[in-house]
Scaffold this active site. Structure first.
Site, PDB file in Angstrom:
ATOM      1  CB  THR A  22      -9.437  13.352   4.168  1.00 24.90           C
ATOM      2  OG1 THR A  22      -8.563  13.228   3.057  1.00 24.90           O
ATOM      3  CG2 THR A  22     -10.697  14.067   3.726  1.00 24.90           C
ATOM      4  CE  LYS A  42     -25.497  -1.989  16.614  1.00 30.91           C
ATOM      5  NZ  LYS A  42     -26.253  -1.089  17.511  1.00 30.91           N
ATOM      6  NE  ARG A  87     -11.574   9.348   2.537  1.00 33.17           N
ATOM      7  CZ  ARG A  87     -10.268   9.597   2.443  1.00 33.17           C
ATOM      8  NH1 ARG A  87      -9.390   8.716   2.892  1.00 33.17           N
ATOM      9  NH2 ARG A  87      -9.835  10.708   1.894  1.00 33.17           N
TER      10      ARG A  87
HETATM   11  C1  NCD Z   1      -6.101  10.262  -1.207  1.00 38.44           C
HETATM   12  C2  NCD Z   1      -7.429   9.541  -1.196  1.00 38.44           C
HETATM   13  O1  NCD Z   1      -7.932   9.175  -0.128  1.00 38.44           O
HETATM   14  O2  NCD Z   1      -7.954   9.356  -2.281  1.00 38.44           O
HETATM   15  N1  NCD Z   1      -5.654  10.567   0.075  1.00 38.44           N
HETATM   16  C3  NCD Z   1      -6.036  11.747   0.630  1.00 38.44           C
HETATM   17  O3  NCD Z   1      -7.200  11.973   0.880  1.00 38.44           O
HETATM   18  N2  NCD Z   1      -5.098  12.683   0.809  1.00 38.44           N
HETATM   19  C4  NCD Z   1      -5.072   9.587  -2.008  1.00 38.44           C
HETATM   20  C5  NCD Z   1      -4.754   8.146  -1.740  1.00 38.44           C
HETATM   21  O4  NCD Z   1      -5.326   7.500  -0.844  1.00 38.44           O
HETATM   22  O5  NCD Z   1      -3.893   7.644  -2.454  1.00 38.44           O
END
Ligand code: NCD
Length: 304
Positions: free
Chosen positions: A52, A80, A101
């Site tokens: 990603t 921190k 994320r």
């Molecule tokens: C997925 C996630 O991060 O949810 N991975 C991704 O972004 N391709 C799937 C996973 O981690 O299993």
């Protein structure tokens, strides 16, 4: 402000437009190579990622833009004690768009509420992963010529797998979709997701038996058991190899089955399947870069 936090933030027509732009990028990449010149994407990753984050970064570079960011919470001021809200305000001073994320469900929404630039949810806990869904939809549409009238089996960790939750929500927008949910009873799709299926009158069945349903499927969406979301290591070890797709098991599947997996793969698909023409998971990775290019353009309001 335009953000993408949940796949339901997009109308079906907008999803179709992103798929069309991604297909055009695949056909004519040079047309797009300068459209984001002078723009910066910030990738704020508080949780591990390979595809990603790097696909977002590759996407921005291929649009002629630049990238800043961090790939772990430890190297940011979160370590921190800085809040997500403050981080979002700060990054708004440096970049034009954020991909975030975070292990906590809802964190990208908090960022969106505080940022003055578009925020993209690149995965929040066990909740949502809308850009993986765009990747999956582009892949299904390229493999099957469309998304309507498919029978799709989701196999593995349907409880914690955020890619499953987001893709199921998106499939509600299409017609004639049949869903088969294949998981151990401990890792069934959450009730809130099943409620969405019921409310939309979507046909679905739940089973623990992959081989019994495999012959019916047009798409098999395999997932890994989400180790990091388990409370007990013992429970994870007991469930981690619940499903392992092998060439022998595939013998009863359709000859035009498409096998998808958001990756990373752990053990759930034998590497022997990688050379089977039905394996689409590495094509899916590439599609992810193109659809993220289309999304960045849409949120920044740039056109080719
Ligand atoms: C997925 C996630 O991060 O949810 N991975 C991704 O972004 N391709 C799937 C996973 O981690 O299993």
């Amino acid at each position: 402000m335009n953000h993408l936090i949940d796949i339901m933030d997009l109308k079906k027509s907008e999803i179709e437009e992103l798929i069309n732009v991604a297909n055009d990028i695949i056909a004519n990449p040079q047309k797009y190579s300068e459209v984001c010149r002078g723009k910066k994407l910030a990738t704020l990753f508080f949780e591990p990622s390979t595809r990603t984050r790097l696909s977002f970064e590759a996407a921005m570079y291929e649009l002629g833009g630049n990238v800043i960011g961090f790939s772990e919470a430890q190297s940011s001021s979160a370590s921190k004690g800085e809040s997500v809200a403050d981080t979002a305000k700060v990054i708004s001073c440096y970049a034009d768009i954020i991909a975030m994320r975070h292990p906590k469900e809802g964190a990208p929404l908090v960022a969106a509420m505080n940022a003055s630039i578009p925020v993209i949810n690149a995965g929040d806990g066990g909740h949502n992963h809308p850009t993986q869904t765009l990747t999956d939809l582009l892949t299904i549409s390229r493999e099957k010529g469309g998304i309507d009238n498919i029978t799709i089996g989701f196999c593995g960790d349907l409880k914690f797998g955020r890619t499953v939750h987001s893709l199921i929500n998106a499939l509600m927008m299409y017609s004639g979709v049949k869903i088969v949910l294949i998981s151990p009873s401990e890792l069934k799709l959450p009730v809130y997701s099943k409620d969405v299926l019921d409310k939309n009158g979507i046909e679905y069945v739940e089973t623990t038996d992959l081989e019994a349903v495999l012959p019916d499927l047009d798409i098999l969406y395999m997932t890994r058991v989400q180790k990091e979301r388990f409370f007990s290591e013992e429970e994870y070890l007991r469930l981690k190899d619940s499903y392992v797709l092998t060439p022998e098991k595939l013998e009863c599947a359709k000859s035009d089955l498409s096998i998808l997996h958001p990756l990373p793969r752990v053990n759930e698909i034998s590497v022997k399947i990688d050379s089977d023409p039905r394996a689409c998971y590495f094509k899916q990775v590439l599609n992810g870069k193109y659809v993220r290019m289309a999304l960045i353009m849409k949120l920044l309001g740039v056109e080719a």
